[in-house]
Design an enzyme around this catalytic site. Structure first.
Site, mmCIF file in Angstrom:
data_model
loop_
_atom_site.group_PDB
_atom_site.id
_atom_site.type_symbol
_atom_site.label_atom_id
_atom_site.label_comp_id
_atom_site.label_asym_id
_atom_site.label_seq_id
_atom_site.Cartn_x
_atom_site.Cartn_y
_atom_site.Cartn_z
ATOM 1 N N ASP A 116 -3.337 3.224 13.049
ATOM 2 C CA ASP A 116 -3.286 2.903 11.742
ATOM 3 C C ASP A 116 -2.629 1.347 11.469
ATOM 4 O O ASP A 116 -3.066 0.667 10.439
ATOM 5 C CB ASP A 116 -2.308 3.783 10.969
ATOM 6 C CG ASP A 116 -3.019 5.233 10.492
ATOM 7 O OD1 ASP A 116 -4.403 5.254 10.930
ATOM 8 O OD2 ASP A 116 -2.422 5.911 9.980
ATOM 9 N N GLU A 142 1.814 -0.129 1.465
ATOM 10 C CA GLU A 142 2.927 -0.306 0.613
ATOM 11 C C GLU A 142 3.573 -1.628 0.678
ATOM 12 O O GLU A 142 3.050 -2.482 1.568
ATOM 13 C CB GLU A 142 3.994 0.654 1.151
ATOM 14 C CG GLU A 142 4.713 0.324 2.285
ATOM 15 C CD GLU A 142 4.041 0.634 3.437
ATOM 16 O OE1 GLU A 142 4.095 -0.172 4.655
ATOM 17 O OE2 GLU A 142 3.440 1.750 3.715
#
Length: 294
Positions: free
Chosen positions: A76, A150
């Site tokens: 990721d 984020e």
């Protein structure tokens, strides 16, 4: 007649022992007569550390590329780096997982053959995912200001807690005393935010979450708000500085810098196989319903 496709290739530059997957990927794409371009950093890594056949590849730097689809080979973290380079091009990104958990990079190497067969038949989804944009008043942000996962405000090193005043559309939400605060998209809700007790958000929910990191008060809990609302943060620190981490890319900022987080102007499009749903991925990755006694 098989249509021509152009793929932009990005990858993890730390694990040469997984290069067999890249070799197999290049074989698949060449059989399909694809046009392959490759990020220079990944090309140099493969050239120096592997025996992969790198002939007839177009090499590009940074954001300077076009393609029908971007391929991220790694975990990721590699996917997030790929997303930052794709930026507002809205080129769909396929994540091939040679890492660990892999919510974003969720195609395993042994699924590549069938996945590319489906892609060439047009049997895939390109899910649009929102990004967050950070702007700063008082200091220039050096790195890319958009985050797919984020934007985290964190204390620096081993310093004491920081104080974060959080406003939603100009109205005070809370004064956090904590090690940090994570503002996460639905895509990032299964990452850093989840690890500190944040909620899981469905990708299509149109929401973001604010989750404190090790808050001083046990009464403080995560909150979910609409993604078209504006979040403003003011930070105080005994060390007079703090960290901003956008998808893991961190910078040190001075106390007194006013931060504004808004919904970004573009989407990142994530390639998913037609029969792979968000809930399927959750059950698989989170091992929901698994019984170790079996």
């Amino acid at each position: 007649m098989q249509r021509k496709m152009k793929f932009a290739l990005f990858g993890n530059t730390y694990q040469e022992h997984k290069s067999a997957h890249v070799t197999h990927l290049l074989e698949i794409l060449r059989r399909k007569e694809a046009h392959i371009c490759i990020h220079r950093e990944f090309y140099e890594f493969l050239r120096l550390h592997t025996n992969a056949d790198l002939t007839n590849l177009e090499i590009f730097n940074g954001h300077d590329f076009t393609a029908d689809m971007a391929l991220s080979v790694g975990g990721d973290g590699t996917f997030l780096k790929t997303a930052s380079l794709v930026g507002n091009k809205e080129i769909p990104i396929l994540g091939i997982n040679t890492g660990r958990l892999g919510f974003l990079a969720d195609i395993s190497p042994d699924q590549m053959e069938e996945t590319f067969d489906e892609i060439y038949q047009g049997m895939y989804l390109a899910e649009p995912r929102r990004v967050l944009k950070l702007t700063c008043n008082g200091q220039v942000l050096k790195g890319y200001p958009y985050g797919l996962n984020e934007i985290a405000i964190l204390k620096r090193d081993s310093s004491s807690m920081i104080t974060i005043r959080a406003y939603i559309n100009g109205e005070l939400l809370n004064v956090y005393q904590a090690d940090g605060l994570i503002v996460a998209t639905p895509t990032g809700s299964t990452g850093y935010s989840l690890s500190v007790g944040g909620p899981i958000l469905v990708p299509q929910s149109g929401t973001i979450s604010l989750t404190p990191v090790a808050p001083h008060s046990l009464n403080v809990r995560p909150i979910v708000i609409r993604d078209d609302w504006e979040v403003t943060l003011e930070v105080e620190s005994r060390s007079h500085n703090f960290l901003i981490a956008i998808d893991g890319r961190s910078e040190t900022f001075r106390e007194g810098t006013r931060l504004t987080i808004r919904r970004g102007e573009y989407f990142i499009r994530i390639v998913k196989r037609c029969h792979h749903s968000f809930f399927n991925t959750l059950r698989e990755k989170m091992m929901w319903g698994a019984d170790s006694r079996n």
